[in-house]
Write a protein that holds these residues in place. Structure first.
Motif, PDB file in Angstrom:
ATOM      1  N   LEU A  70       0.800  -1.218   0.000  1.00 47.83           N
ATOM      2  CA  LEU A  70       0.000   0.000   0.000  1.00 47.83           C
ATOM      3  C   LEU A  70       0.840   1.279   0.000  1.00 47.83           C
ATOM      4  O   LEU A  70       0.392   2.301  -0.509  1.00 47.83           O
ATOM      5  CB  LEU A  70      -0.952  -0.008   1.208  1.00 47.83           C
ATOM      6  CG  LEU A  70      -2.241   0.815   1.097  1.00 47.83           C
ATOM      7  CD1 LEU A  70      -3.046   0.464  -0.143  1.00 47.83           C
ATOM      8  CD2 LEU A  70      -3.086   0.641   2.341  1.00 47.83           C
ATOM      9  N   ILE A  71       2.053   1.238   0.556  1.00 44.96           N
ATOM     10  CA  ILE A  71       2.833   2.475   0.588  1.00 44.96           C
ATOM     11  C   ILE A  71       3.873   2.554  -0.524  1.00 44.96           C
ATOM     12  O   ILE A  71       4.635   3.514  -0.589  1.00 44.96           O
ATOM     13  CB  ILE A  71       3.468   2.733   1.969  1.00 44.96           C
ATOM     14  CG1 ILE A  71       4.512   1.702   2.335  1.00 44.96           C
ATOM     15  CG2 ILE A  71       2.414   2.788   3.040  1.00 44.96           C
ATOM     16  CD1 ILE A  71       5.209   2.020   3.668  1.00 44.96           C
ATOM     17  N   GLY A  72       3.908   1.560  -1.407  1.00 42.78           N
ATOM     18  CA  GLY A  72       4.592   1.713  -2.682  1.00 42.78           C
ATOM     19  C   GLY A  72       6.094   1.545  -2.710  1.00 42.78           C
ATOM     20  O   GLY A  72       6.749   1.950  -3.673  1.00 42.78           O
ATOM     21  N   THR A  73       6.687   0.917  -1.703  1.00 46.30           N
ATOM     22  CA  THR A  73       8.126   0.650  -1.747  1.00 46.30           C
ATOM     23  C   THR A  73       8.411  -0.427  -2.796  1.00 46.30           C
ATOM     24  O   THR A  73       7.653  -1.390  -2.908  1.00 46.30           O
ATOM     25  CB  THR A  73       8.612   0.159  -0.367  1.00 46.30           C
ATOM     26  OG1 THR A  73       8.204   1.092   0.627  1.00 46.30           O
ATOM     27  CG2 THR A  73      10.126   0.018  -0.336  1.00 46.30           C
ATOM     28  N   PRO A  74       9.477  -0.305  -3.580  1.00 47.39           N
ATOM     29  CA  PRO A  74       9.780  -1.347  -4.566  1.00 47.39           C
ATOM     30  C   PRO A  74       9.930  -2.721  -3.905  1.00 47.39           C
ATOM     31  O   PRO A  74      10.418  -2.844  -2.778  1.00 47.39           O
ATOM     32  CB  PRO A  74      11.109  -0.881  -5.172  1.00 47.39           C
ATOM     33  CG  PRO A  74      11.084   0.614  -5.009  1.00 47.39           C
ATOM     34  CD  PRO A  74      10.398   0.845  -3.695  1.00 47.39           C
ATOM     35  N   LEU A  75       9.506  -3.744  -4.638  1.00 47.50           N
ATOM     36  CA  LEU A  75       9.630  -5.117  -4.163  1.00 47.50           C
ATOM     37  C   LEU A  75      11.095  -5.470  -3.908  1.00 47.50           C
ATOM     38  O   LEU A  75      11.966  -5.039  -4.641  1.00 47.50           O
ATOM     39  CB  LEU A  75       9.079  -6.079  -5.207  1.00 47.50           C
ATOM     40  CG  LEU A  75       7.549  -6.192  -5.304  1.00 47.50           C
ATOM     41  CD1 LEU A  75       7.168  -6.821  -6.640  1.00 47.50           C
ATOM     42  CD2 LEU A  75       6.999  -7.001  -4.159  1.00 47.50           C
ATOM     43  N   GLN A  76      11.409  -6.320  -2.911  1.00 49.55           N
ATOM     44  CA  GLN A  76      10.482  -6.716  -1.869  1.00 49.55           C
ATOM     45  C   GLN A  76      10.791  -5.932  -0.612  1.00 49.55           C
ATOM     46  O   GLN A  76      11.933  -5.493  -0.414  1.00 49.55           O
ATOM     47  CB  GLN A  76      10.598  -8.215  -1.584  1.00 49.55           C
ATOM     48  CG  GLN A  76      11.891  -8.614  -0.926  1.00 49.55           C
ATOM     49  CD  GLN A  76      12.066 -10.122  -0.758  1.00 49.55           C
ATOM     50  OE1 GLN A  76      11.315 -10.931  -1.265  1.00 49.55           O
ATOM     51  NE2 GLN A  76      13.072 -10.498  -0.035  1.00 49.55           N
ATOM     52  N   CYS A  77       9.762  -5.756   0.225  1.00 52.14           N
ATOM     53  CA  CYS A  77       9.970  -5.057   1.488  1.00 52.14           C
ATOM     54  C   CYS A  77       8.850  -5.478   2.429  1.00 52.14           C
ATOM     55  O   CYS A  77       7.738  -4.952   2.375  1.00 52.14           O
ATOM     56  CB  CYS A  77       9.976  -3.544   1.280  1.00 52.14           C
ATOM     57  SG  CYS A  77      10.557  -2.621   2.708  1.00 52.14           S
ATOM     58  N   SER A  78       9.143  -6.462   3.280  1.00 57.00           N
ATOM     59  CA  SER A  78       8.147  -7.021   4.184  1.00 57.00           C
ATOM     60  C   SER A  78       8.686  -7.021   5.603  1.00 57.00           C
ATOM     61  O   SER A  78       9.810  -7.467   5.840  1.00 57.00           O
ATOM     62  CB  SER A  78       7.781  -8.447   3.760  1.00 57.00           C
ATOM     63  OG  SER A  78       6.875  -9.025   4.679  1.00 57.00           O
TER      64      SER A  78
END
Length: 506
Positions: free
Chosen positions: A318-326
């Motif tokens: 939802l906040i649009g950080t480039p993949l991947q970011c979990s």
């Protein structure tokens, strides 16, 4: 000649002419090659943000195999061919940052985040020790602490994992360790049958956790949801009571904040009451919906989140950080290390000349970790809290606009969830021949069949991408996702007009 402005012809050269293997002019060759790659990337960025460009140039797998040279040679190709390979790759790639890409929960192309990913690849370091990633480790601690404070926790611990599914698995592992600490050394023997509870609309990763952890998918209980896709608390309590009566050991409840298909938010407060009553761990899977915590207007969708024991939150959604970011967060500090620590002495020596509490690798089961923090940190630096709040509010405003337009065209579109809780909009397109037919289950069945047909026309056209799926007894329907900051009202209008153009004669 200034090496930064080099126009050296490198076409026939090979990787051995680049750093670190090249000779005296390796610096010039390397700069020239990377500048050419940079031009290719910037061209793709421009096309991604051009609404006259297609979202994709679709080819069937066998067609792609014919037009692309994918063979791995015995002798490496020259640099010119590598540049062609880069261009061809992006030519047939899906432009997931295009304003007409509504297909996935992760979309958009944040330029600052992309720049962060470039730096990350260049630094090329592992995140398991402060020794080799000092700046990034500190950056991770600061950013994750801020996220926990936004959740509502004053203490705790967090880690970045390779995707929301693994983050959910970490939550399950830590919960089991906290409640049954003997498991780490003695295994499942003597624990009895552990049970996980989650919504029937939750992400499949909860089933995966039950499978991986040895409980079996049969003991990941899917609790009935209401007609808006929210887990019914009374049904959850009934399931817990039923399993306790069988001698099973309920231990974990997953409340979903933003289900994958309908975007529903389970009542965290009600789940917390039940978990408190029965002594269960409460996890919130906010991989998708966690971004609402950044908005004072929409944060109430996750009321009671501070009562959870753990939470998954994917900034790449939802906040649009480039993949991947979990990310996965825990209210209690120390559990990640206690659960996963194996103290490999070739990595996590305790007699280092710095504070070894900054070595994070022993907190995770995966050992090596990609640097997923820098792009998020850089984006947050660029936007600040205010910018992220404006971003979330904009996505919801575009969603509300889309619902309004669907209602205005109710002869052509049928909304399934009249007031979506997240930025998922679920609907059918109604072609001309069905517009005078009363709505019924039979009509839904036909619309479901036509949805797949319309998606194929959409893909072949390349002008638009929207995902579709069934849900329970509801046949195939479109699920539009608005998570791209580039989306404007005109893009929503284009989506609906293009669906009508492609589908009216179905």
């Amino acid at each position: 000649m200034d090496k930064k402005e080099s126009t050296k012809d490198i076409g026939k050269l090979k990787y051995t002419d680049l750093h670190p293997l090249g000779s005296s002019d390796a610096d010039e060759v390397t700069r020239t090659f990377l500048n050419k790659v940079h031009e290719i990337l910037l061209d793709f960025v421009s096309k991604t943000n051009c609404r006259n460009e297609k979202v994709l140039d679709f080819h069937q797998p066998h067609q792609l195999k014919e037009v692309l040279d994918l063979d791995i040679p015995d002798d490496g190709v020259n640099l010119d061919q590598l540049l062609v390979d880069c261009k061809d790759c992006l030519k047939y790639a899906v432009k997931t940052g295009h304003p007409h890409f509504f297909n996935q929960l992760s979309s958009g192309l944040d330029i600052v985040g992309m720049a962060g990913e470039w730096l990350t690849a260049t630094a090329n370091t592992n995140m398991f020790t402060f020794e080799i990633a000092p700046v990034f480790i500190l950056m991770e601690q600061v950013t994750l602490k801020k996220m926990r404070e936004i959740i509502g926790w004053n203490n705790g611990d967090s880690i970045l994992g390779p995707g929301g599914s693994i983050s959910n698995l970490y939550a399950c592992l830590v919960a089991r360790h906290k409640m049954f600490p003997t498991y780490k050394t003695q295994g499942l023997m003597g624990l009895g049958q552990l049970v996980i509870y989650t919504s029937e609309h939750s992400h499949y990763s909860m089933k995966g956790a039950g499978m991986v952890m040895g409980m079996g998918t049969d003991h990941v209980v899917e609790v009935r949801a209401d007609d808006r896709g929210r887990m019914i608390p009374e049904e959850l309590e009934k399931c817990i009571q039923a399993d306790k009566s069988k001698g099973f050991r309920p231990f974990f409840v997953c409340a979903t904040a933003g289900t994958t298909v309908l975007g529903a938010f389970d009542s965290i407060a009600d789940c917390a009451d039940i978990c408190q009553k029965y002594g269960l761990w409460l996890h919130v899977d906010a991989a998708w919906g966690g971004g609402v915590l950044l908005s004072s207007k929409y944060r109430s969708r996750m009321a009671g989140v501070e009562r959870a024991d753990s939470l998954t939150w994917n900034p790449h959604k939802l906040i649009g950080t480039p993949l991947q970011c979990s990310t996965v967060h825990f209210k209690e500090d120390g559990l990640l290390m206690s659960c996963n620590q194996l103290s490999a002495d070739y990595l996590f020596q305790q007699d280092k000349h710095y504070d070894v509490n900054f070595d994070t690798g022993d907190k995770v089961i995966q050992c090596g970790r990609h640097n997923d923090i820098f792009k998020l940190w850089l984006m947050w630096r660029s936007k600040g809290d205010k910018g992220f709040e404006e971003h979330i509010d904009h996505l919801f405003e575009m969603t509300e606009y889309m619902v309004k337009k669907l209602n205005e065209r109710n002869d052509k579109f049928h909304i399934i969830i009249k007031e979506p809780e997240c930025t998922n909009v679920s609907f059918w397109y109604i072609p001309k021949r069905l517009r005078n037919m009363p709505h019924s289950h039979q009509k839904e069945k036909v619309l479901g069949e036509l949805t797949a047909t319309l998606k194929s026309k959409m893909m072949n056209s390349g002008t638009l991408m929207i995902g579709y799926q069934p849900q329970g007894d509801i046949p195939n329907f479109f699920r539009s996702i608005i998570s791209n900051a580039a989306v404007k009202e005109s893009d929503v209008d284009f989506m609906l007009d293009e669906l009508d153009r492609l589908g009216q004669d179905l």
